[in-house]
Design an enzyme around this catalytic site. Sequence first.
Site, PDB file in Angstrom:
ATOM      1  N   ASN A  67      33.889  43.791  39.942  1.00 51.63           N
ATOM      2  CA  ASN A  67      35.146  43.045  40.069  1.00 51.63           C
ATOM      3  C   ASN A  67      35.977  43.654  41.176  1.00 51.63           C
ATOM      4  O   ASN A  67      35.814  44.827  41.521  1.00 51.63           O
ATOM      5  CB  ASN A  67      35.907  43.111  38.732  1.00 51.63           C
ATOM      6  N   ARG A  68      36.886  42.834  41.745  1.00 51.38           N
ATOM      7  CA  ARG A  68      37.789  43.351  42.787  1.00 51.38           C
ATOM      8  C   ARG A  68      38.558  44.556  42.258  1.00 51.38           C
ATOM      9  O   ARG A  68      38.644  45.583  42.912  1.00 51.38           O
ATOM     10  CB  ARG A  68      38.762  42.231  43.197  1.00 51.38           C
ATOM     11  N   THR A  69      39.089  44.453  41.052  1.00 53.41           N
ATOM     12  CA  THR A  69      39.833  45.560  40.442  1.00 53.41           C
ATOM     13  C   THR A  69      38.951  46.171  39.360  1.00 53.41           C
ATOM     14  O   THR A  69      38.767  45.584  38.286  1.00 53.41           O
ATOM     15  CB  THR A  69      41.154  45.033  39.819  1.00 53.41           C
ATOM     16  N   LEU A  91      39.338  17.783  35.072  1.00 53.39           N
ATOM     17  CA  LEU A  91      38.325  16.738  34.867  1.00 53.39           C
ATOM     18  C   LEU A  91      38.150  16.428  33.382  1.00 53.39           C
ATOM     19  O   LEU A  91      37.473  15.458  33.027  1.00 53.39           O
ATOM     20  CB  LEU A  91      36.965  17.185  35.421  1.00 53.39           C
ATOM     21  N   ASP A 123      33.812  28.005  25.916  1.00 51.73           N
ATOM     22  CA  ASP A 123      33.260  28.464  27.200  1.00 51.73           C
ATOM     23  C   ASP A 123      31.991  29.289  26.950  1.00 51.73           C
ATOM     24  O   ASP A 123      31.098  29.335  27.794  1.00 51.73           O
ATOM     25  CB  ASP A 123      34.274  29.327  27.957  1.00 51.73           C
ATOM     26  N   GLY A 174      33.475  39.445  38.349  1.00 58.92           N
ATOM     27  CA  GLY A 174      34.747  39.009  37.774  1.00 58.92           C
ATOM     28  C   GLY A 174      35.029  39.711  36.462  1.00 58.92           C
ATOM     29  O   GLY A 174      34.119  40.274  35.822  1.00 58.92           O
ATOM     30  N   LYS A 219      44.979  30.640  27.346  1.00 54.22           N
ATOM     31  CA  LYS A 219      43.854  30.824  26.408  1.00 54.22           C
ATOM     32  C   LYS A 219      44.023  32.051  25.500  1.00 54.22           C
ATOM     33  O   LYS A 219      43.664  32.021  24.331  1.00 54.22           O
ATOM     34  CB  LYS A 219      42.533  30.941  27.173  1.00 54.22           C
TER      35      LYS A 219
HETATM   36  P1  NAP Z   1      41.272  34.622  35.742  1.00 53.88           P
HETATM   37  O1  NAP Z   1      41.330  35.061  34.330  1.00 53.88           O
HETATM   38  O2  NAP Z   1      42.527  34.422  36.519  1.00 53.88           O
HETATM   39  O3  NAP Z   1      40.332  35.703  36.524  1.00 53.88           O
HETATM   40  C1  NAP Z   1      40.233  35.675  37.907  1.00 53.88           C
HETATM   41  C2  NAP Z   1      39.084  36.583  38.405  1.00 53.88           C
HETATM   42  O4  NAP Z   1      38.949  36.331  39.807  1.00 53.88           O
HETATM   43  C3  NAP Z   1      39.340  38.074  38.251  1.00 53.88           C
HETATM   44  O5  NAP Z   1      38.104  38.726  38.127  1.00 53.88           O
HETATM   45  C4  NAP Z   1      40.014  38.432  39.590  1.00 53.88           C
HETATM   46  O6  NAP Z   1      39.851  39.775  39.993  1.00 53.88           O
HETATM   47  C5  NAP Z   1      39.208  37.560  40.521  1.00 53.88           C
HETATM   48  N1  NAP Z   1      39.978  37.233  41.724  1.00 53.88           N
HETATM   49  C6  NAP Z   1      41.113  36.523  41.774  1.00 53.88           C
HETATM   50  N2  NAP Z   1      41.542  36.434  43.048  1.00 53.88           N
HETATM   51  C7  NAP Z   1      40.611  37.100  43.796  1.00 53.88           C
HETATM   52  C8  NAP Z   1      40.507  37.362  45.180  1.00 53.88           C
HETATM   53  N3  NAP Z   1      41.437  36.905  46.035  1.00 53.88           N
HETATM   54  N4  NAP Z   1      39.438  38.077  45.639  1.00 53.88           N
HETATM   55  C9  NAP Z   1      38.498  38.526  44.738  1.00 53.88           C
HETATM   56  N5  NAP Z   1      38.564  38.325  43.424  1.00 53.88           N
HETATM   57  C10 NAP Z   1      39.611  37.611  42.955  1.00 53.88           C
HETATM   58  O7  NAP Z   1      40.476  33.250  35.872  1.00 53.88           O
HETATM   59  P2  NAP Z   1      39.293  32.720  34.937  1.00 53.88           P
HETATM   60  O8  NAP Z   1      39.797  31.825  33.893  1.00 53.88           O
HETATM   61  O9  NAP Z   1      38.451  33.891  34.537  1.00 53.88           O
HETATM   62  O10 NAP Z   1      38.485  31.775  35.962  1.00 53.88           O
HETATM   63  C11 NAP Z   1      37.670  32.359  36.973  1.00 53.88           C
HETATM   64  C12 NAP Z   1      36.897  31.250  37.674  1.00 53.88           C
HETATM   65  O11 NAP Z   1      35.993  30.625  36.759  1.00 53.88           O
HETATM   66  C13 NAP Z   1      37.811  30.133  38.222  1.00 53.88           C
HETATM   67  O12 NAP Z   1      37.305  29.755  39.474  1.00 53.88           O
HETATM   68  C14 NAP Z   1      37.630  29.008  37.224  1.00 53.88           C
HETATM   69  O13 NAP Z   1      37.792  27.745  37.825  1.00 53.88           O
HETATM   70  C15 NAP Z   1      36.175  29.217  36.790  1.00 53.88           C
HETATM   71  N6  NAP Z   1      35.894  28.692  35.430  1.00 53.88           N
HETATM   72  C16 NAP Z   1      34.954  27.742  35.315  1.00 53.88           C
HETATM   73  C17 NAP Z   1      34.613  27.250  34.062  1.00 53.88           C
HETATM   74  C18 NAP Z   1      33.562  26.194  33.944  1.00 53.88           C
HETATM   75  O14 NAP Z   1      33.406  25.619  32.863  1.00 53.88           O
HETATM   76  N7  NAP Z   1      32.822  25.922  34.987  1.00 53.88           N
HETATM   77  C19 NAP Z   1      35.269  27.727  32.913  1.00 53.88           C
HETATM   78  C20 NAP Z   1      36.239  28.711  33.062  1.00 53.88           C
HETATM   79  C21 NAP Z   1      36.549  29.188  34.342  1.00 53.88           C
HETATM   80  P3  NAP Z   1      40.994  40.886  39.682  1.00 53.88           P
HETATM   81  O15 NAP Z   1      40.702  41.376  38.286  1.00 53.88           O
HETATM   82  O16 NAP Z   1      40.795  41.905  40.733  1.00 53.88           O
HETATM   83  O17 NAP Z   1      42.347  40.195  39.793  1.00 53.88           O
END
Ligand code: NAP
Length: 299
Positions: A154-156, A20, A105, A130, A68
Amino acid sequence: MSGGRVLEFALLGHPVSHSLSPAIHRAAFEALGVEARYRAVDVTAEELEAAMRRMGRCGGGNVTLPHKRRAAALLDGASTRVRVTGACNCFWFEGERGLVGDNTDVAGFLQAARDLVGKDWPVGRVLLLGAGGAAAAVMAACLEAGVGSVDVLNRTAEHGRSMASRVGGPGATVRVLEGPQSAGEPRGPGATPVALALPEAGPADCYDLVVNATRLGLEASDPLPLALEGVGGAAILDLVYAPNETRWVHEARARDLRAADGLGMLVEQAAASLACWLGVEPPRRIMLEAAAHAAGRAT
Ligand code: NAP
């Protein structure tokens, strides 16, 4: 500022086509009367440095998944928030300093949290779901703002511990909880989604704010990140966003909890990026309207 030339900005990531950000920034440039372009560019890890240096000289840009952390390592000058989180999502060129960057962020979360809990910010106890990049930004923001304590679930669990020691620093009031989901083998990105649950003997019903910074909620079939029975009167901030409200936010509001999804934070990180590049007051309302429209939200 631009010396009459058209400024160029880009979002660098892989994939980026769903973002977006172009709609949000284009609306802002138009409202400000700034001649600038913003486009999403799909780049590999190997292409990132050249793309950042090229775009940095033309105006600047944002970085998204999965680059990032790599972007943070490529900067000539990193902000404190980049150093604390190890991640950069906003870059530009600054004279002698060269390629500089910030993690907006952190600012995005701070404003979204303030908007949600108002005068109660900074709150006493935060439960952070998370341990990825977004969670690191939330933890850094909470500690910077002086939140009383942050519990990480967190899951892990190992990822939670490593984030807490990296971002938390010595003496920070951070705890990593081990819920029932922490048992068993670590699971990869393609594994079945696992809802999080607090430890049985754990401190349910004692949080002021619960933040979902996991990927749970991105897919319609995902379970709720955490059942809401155990969270008492906590405010709910879901970093995931959906065309209207996420299921977690919907259920929270049905329980009369204060709740918001991630669209507000997305707009606020964009507003903070704009301030870094142009040093202007961002047109937040117009940016929020553009984000809601691009997300397909009924207004
Ligand atoms: P990331 O670095 O890939 O981290 C993913 C997180 O989700 C980890 O804690 C992971 O746990 C967990 N996860 C992934 N798959 C899972 C599953 N199947 N079941 C349970 N937990 C699971 O991603 P990120 O950048 O931190 O983003 C995380 C979320 O925040 C995304 O949905 C993203 O769209 C959102 N976000 C939003 C904004 C905003 O401005 N609104 C900004 C940044 C991110 P493990 O450690 O166990 O793998």
